[in-house]
Design a protein around this motif. Structure first.
Motif, PDB file in Angstrom:
ATOM      1  N   GLU A  57      -5.054 -10.130 -27.645  1.00 45.55           N
ATOM      2  CA  GLU A  57      -4.333 -10.163 -26.379  1.00 45.55           C
ATOM      3  C   GLU A  57      -4.958  -9.283 -25.305  1.00 45.55           C
ATOM      4  N   LEU A  58      -5.648  -8.237 -25.720  1.00 46.78           N
ATOM      5  CA  LEU A  58      -6.247  -7.287 -24.787  1.00 46.78           C
ATOM      6  C   LEU A  58      -7.738  -7.171 -25.091  1.00 46.78           C
ATOM      7  N   VAL A  59      -8.560  -7.340 -24.072  1.00 47.63           N
ATOM      8  CA  VAL A  59     -10.005  -7.274 -24.252  1.00 47.63           C
ATOM      9  C   VAL A  59     -10.572  -6.218 -23.305  1.00 47.63           C
ATOM     10  N   ILE A  60     -11.298  -5.252 -23.872  1.00 48.88           N
ATOM     11  CA  ILE A  60     -11.980  -4.229 -23.076  1.00 48.88           C
ATOM     12  C   ILE A  60     -13.451  -4.585 -23.031  1.00 48.88           C
ATOM     13  N   LEU A  61     -13.983  -4.769 -21.845  1.00 48.60           N
ATOM     14  CA  LEU A  61     -15.395  -5.093 -21.663  1.00 48.60           C
ATOM     15  C   LEU A  61     -16.104  -3.830 -21.178  1.00 48.60           C
ATOM     16  N   ASP A  62     -16.966  -3.289 -22.030  1.00 45.01           N
ATOM     17  CA  ASP A  62     -17.699  -2.053 -21.702  1.00 45.01           C
ATOM     18  C   ASP A  62     -19.031  -2.448 -21.060  1.00 45.01           C
ATOM     19  N   VAL A  63     -19.158  -2.222 -19.750  1.00 44.13           N
ATOM     20  CA  VAL A  63     -20.349  -2.654 -19.011  1.00 44.13           C
ATOM     21  C   VAL A  63     -21.231  -1.484 -18.587  1.00 44.13           C
ATOM     22  N   ALA A  82      -9.767  -5.754 -19.376  1.00 45.85           N
ATOM     23  CA  ALA A  82      -9.982  -4.450 -18.754  1.00 45.85           C
ATOM     24  C   ALA A  82     -11.462  -4.112 -18.832  1.00 45.85           C
ATOM     25  N   LEU A  83     -11.893  -3.195 -17.984  1.00 46.17           N
ATOM     26  CA  LEU A  83     -13.302  -2.811 -17.919  1.00 46.17           C
ATOM     27  C   LEU A  83     -13.482  -1.327 -18.207  1.00 46.17           C
ATOM     28  N   PRO A 125      -7.804  -3.735 -14.507  1.00 45.21           N
ATOM     29  CA  PRO A 125      -7.754  -2.351 -14.978  1.00 45.21           C
ATOM     30  C   PRO A 125      -9.150  -1.866 -15.315  1.00 45.21           C
ATOM     31  N   SER A 126      -9.516  -0.697 -14.825  1.00 46.82           N
ATOM     32  CA  SER A 126     -10.876  -0.190 -15.015  1.00 46.82           C
ATOM     33  C   SER A 126     -10.824   1.287 -15.379  1.00 46.82           C
ATOM     34  N   PHE A 127     -11.709   1.693 -16.299  1.00 44.09           N
ATOM     35  CA  PHE A 127     -11.708   3.049 -16.814  1.00 44.09           C
ATOM     36  C   PHE A 127     -13.141   3.576 -16.864  1.00 44.09           C
ATOM     37  N   ALA A 128     -13.275   4.886 -16.775  1.00 45.81           N
ATOM     38  CA  ALA A 128     -14.600   5.492 -16.782  1.00 45.81           C
ATOM     39  C   ALA A 128     -15.126   5.719 -18.188  1.00 45.81           C
ATOM     40  N   THR A 129     -14.221   5.840 -19.182  1.00 46.12           N
ATOM     41  CA  THR A 129     -14.641   6.118 -20.550  1.00 46.12           C
ATOM     42  C   THR A 129     -13.967   5.160 -21.518  1.00 46.12           C
ATOM     43  N   ARG A 130     -14.571   5.034 -22.691  1.00 41.05           N
ATOM     44  CA  ARG A 130     -13.989   4.208 -23.742  1.00 41.05           C
ATOM     45  C   ARG A 130     -12.655   4.785 -24.206  1.00 41.05           C
ATOM     46  N   THR A 131     -12.600   6.119 -24.298  1.00 43.39           N
ATOM     47  CA  THR A 131     -11.378   6.773 -24.743  1.00 43.39           C
ATOM     48  C   THR A 131     -10.183   6.388 -23.873  1.00 43.39           C
ATOM     49  N   ALA A 132     -10.367   6.469 -22.546  1.00 46.28           N
ATOM     50  CA  ALA A 132      -9.266   6.148 -21.634  1.00 46.28           C
ATOM     51  C   ALA A 132      -8.871   4.685 -21.737  1.00 46.28           C
ATOM     52  N   ALA A 133      -9.858   3.801 -21.875  1.00 52.84           N
ATOM     53  CA  ALA A 133      -9.565   2.378 -21.953  1.00 52.84           C
ATOM     54  C   ALA A 133      -8.812   2.037 -23.230  1.00 52.84           C
ATOM     55  N   VAL A 134      -9.255   2.594 -24.343  1.00 54.05           N
ATOM     56  CA  VAL A 134      -8.592   2.304 -25.618  1.00 54.05           C
ATOM     57  C   VAL A 134      -7.191   2.892 -25.639  1.00 54.05           C
ATOM     58  N   GLU A 135      -7.040   4.078 -25.076  1.00 54.47           N
ATOM     59  CA  GLU A 135      -5.700   4.673 -24.998  1.00 54.47           C
ATOM     60  C   GLU A 135      -4.752   3.753 -24.226  1.00 54.47           C
ATOM     61  N   VAL A 143     -16.900   8.119 -32.763  1.00 52.64           N
ATOM     62  CA  VAL A 143     -16.742   7.092 -31.726  1.00 52.64           C
ATOM     63  C   VAL A 143     -17.013   7.675 -30.347  1.00 52.64           C
ATOM     64  N   ARG A 144     -16.645   8.951 -30.148  1.00 50.68           N
ATOM     65  CA  ARG A 144     -16.760   9.551 -28.831  1.00 50.68           C
ATOM     66  C   ARG A 144     -18.200   9.591 -28.330  1.00 50.68           C
TER      67      ARG A 144
END
Length: 604
Positions: free
Chosen positions: A374-380, A409-410, A429-439, A600-601
């Protein structure tokens, strides 16, 4: 969801189906029963994924599209130097059947005109118990990935009426360009032209050329790279005869056409494109084939100048968030919930260039996800360049997600794709880090499927997971030794390397733990919320605080200070022992989670 590339291909097919210009080859049409309305488009990627629209399985004779493949076989057999003595590599600027040979030597200008193709056929020799044509036919079939059929009627007609080609063959023999019987070479050339293919076959043949001579589905190395280089070079400058200049400037891909209506184009390292439509223009090329190739090249940015770099997959890795959770330390209920539902959110990390090939691999990954994602984070963050086609197709993917109740989300440190979405009125929705996006995704899932136990706003110290092994009476007794503390947003609660300052129980709000990163900037490790504790790990680190602790918004704490711990130990040793056992158990749990999250970090 349906791929936007497939949707686009179908739309192009529907639009160009109304194009009625051109005239089909009357003899071939009467022999094969080809319908002038037949129209197929097929696009195959370098890893063998196929998109197709229209009449892609209707068979027709390959005709002049056979020429690059026969030429390639001759090159593989004899080498470039020997073949170059017989066939030049210069554009002729003339029609495919022009009787034109080099003055003095008699060499054909190139292998794409009929004189050069007949010569190519003559250079292939029987080998290993196979005749010349059997080897040619086997090579064509290996490129297509299946055993190809043969049209006896078309061959017989060519043999009966091919007077111009017969004249060329004998003229070539007079110059010793063809060294054996010219009639035999001519027959095998006609046989090669009468091999039957469909649009899908041609796309795979083109893709094998794009893939350095290797069929991406069978894995067979059909042609060596040196021969492929020469074949594609000659296709670039000569493949479309007297229309080659216009083709290469507008389409920008090495190509070959045939009078049966087929068109084949190659973007090295990325894709193979094939179109079938019998009506031809004055150059003997499919009208719809030319129109489709131009549209697709322009819309998908396939011109070799734009897409010059090798088209490897843009997917660096893909995983669901249960395999790599955020840095937030959850309570037991939330942790168990995320173990159960984490597969509903997925991270896809991209790298390299998002030109067409990279974009296609990304789109294919996203559109073939399981329905329960349902939720996809695309890390670009590792993407070097994003072409217009990438932004357009990604926008279409997001629109498709929205229709299906999914969210995209990105992770986009520089904000390039984020701004592109905003400009298209599709804020994401856009985030600067993977941690913030996954949270964020974890909280979205918990809010949708969890309950108030999963995301508590306030947790009394007595209800903290750290004190859960204690009885209610003992927990209340421990809380009596605590003192309340309150902090505002951004307040530094504990500084790295400070001596042990006690055990903090978070009643409400959130705090973040951080250390200096390699570049000196603060790097967040974890986020702690209501019900969590901090400070006790310093007891295992030489009584020194290893991380800095900062408030994220208003924070309410209960502090069990070093002095209170000392007094508790002196006044109630039993309770103190129970407390230390509970804290030790909790520390082991936290240390295990910390190690997994730290691994992961480093992705960030």
């Amino acid at each position: 969801m349906e791929s936007p590339i497939q949707v686009y291909l179908q739309r192009i097919h529907d639009e160009l189906s109304g194009l009625k210009d051109g005239t089909a080859d009357s003899i071939l049409s009467s022999l094969s029963g080809a319908d002038p309305d037949s129209f197929g488009i097929c696009l195959a990627t370098a890893d063998g994924h196929i998109y197709e629209a229209g009449d892609t399985r209707q068979e027709f004779t390959i005709q002049s599209i056979s020429k690059p493949f026969t030429y390639g076989l001759a090159l593989a057999d004899l080498g470039l130097e020997t073949v170059d003595e017989k066939i030049d590599v210069e554009p002729s600027g003339e029609a495919y059947n022009e009787i034109s040979l080099a003055e003095g030597s008699g060499r054909p200008a190139n292998a794409m005109i009929n004189a050069g193709a007949i010569t190519s056929a003559s250079l292939v020799k029987g080998r290993g118990g196979q005749t010349r044509f059997q080897r040619i036919h086997k090579t064509f079939s290996a490129f297509a990935g299946r055993e190809l059929d043969f049209d006896d009627r078309v061959f017989a007609n060519e043999l009966k009426h091919g007077h111009r080609n017969r004249a060329l063959a004998h003229l070539l023999r007079s110059f010793d360009i063809i060294e054996g019987d010219p009639e035999l070479a001519l027959e095998d050339h006609f046989r090669a032209c009468a091999v039957k293919v469909n649009c899908r076959d041609l796309a795979l043949m083109a893709t094998a050329l794009a893939n350095n001579g290797c069929n991406p589905i069978s894995g067979e190395q059909v042609l060596d790279i040196h021969s492929v280089e020469r074949v594609l070079s000659v296709m670039t400058t000569c493949g479309m005869y007297d229309d080659t200049g216009s083709w290469i400037s507008t389409v920008g891909m090495p190509a070959k056409s045939g009078v049966s209506g087929g068109v084949l184009a190659v973007l090295p390292g990325q894709i193979g494109l094939a179109v079938f439509s019998p009506p031809l223009d004055g150059h003997g090329t499919s009208v719809r084939g030319t129109a489709a190739a131009r549209r697709i090249s322009q819309d998908m940015e396939l011109h070799f100048v734009r897409a010059a770099r090798t088209g490897r997959s843009a997917i660096h890795s893909s995983y669901d968030i249960s395999a790599a959770p955020s840095a937030v330390r959850r309570n037991d209920e939330a942790a168990e919930f995320l173990r159960k539902h984490g597969h509903r959110a997925r991270v896809t990390e991209l790298n390299g260039d998002l030109l067409f090939a990279g974009t296609e691999s990304m789109v294919r990954e996203l559109t073939t996800l399981d329905k329960d994602v349902e939720l996809v984070i695309l890390d670009v963050r590792r993407v070097d360049e994003a072409a217009g086609v990438a932004l357009r197709l990604l926008s279409e993917v997001r629109a498709g997600f929205a229709r299906e109740g999914r969210e995209l989300a990105l992770i986009d440190t520089h904000g390039t794709l984020t701004r592109a979405f905003e400009e298209a009125d599709r804020k994401v929705p856009s985030f600067a880090t993977r941690t913030a996006a996954v949270e964020w995704t974890e909280n979205q899932l918990i809010s949708k499927y969890g309950d108030e136990l999963s995301l508590p706003g306030k947790v009394a110290a007595t209800d903290s997971p750290a004190l859960s092994p204690l009885s209610d009476e003992d927990a209340n007794a421990v809380q009596a030794w605590m003192e309340p503390k309150n902090y505002d947003d951004g307040d530094l609660i504990r500084r790295r390397n400070q001596p042990f300052g006690g055990i903090y129980f978070i009643v409400s709000g959130r705090v973040s733990t951080s250390v200096p990163g390699p570049d000196g900037r603060r790097m967040t490790l974890t986020t702690l919320s209501a019900g969590m504790t901090f400070g006790e790990l310093a007891l295992g680190s030489g009584n020194r605080q290893e991380t800095s602790i900062r408030a994220e918004g208003p924070v309410e704490l209960m502090l069990l200070s070093p002095g209170s711990l000392y007094d508790l130990q002196a006044e109630d040793p039993r309770l103190a022992a129970e407390l230390w056992k509970a804290l030790t158990r909790d520390a082991y749990v936290r240390e295990d989670q910390y190690l997994r999250e730290t691994a992961v970090r480093f992705r960030d």
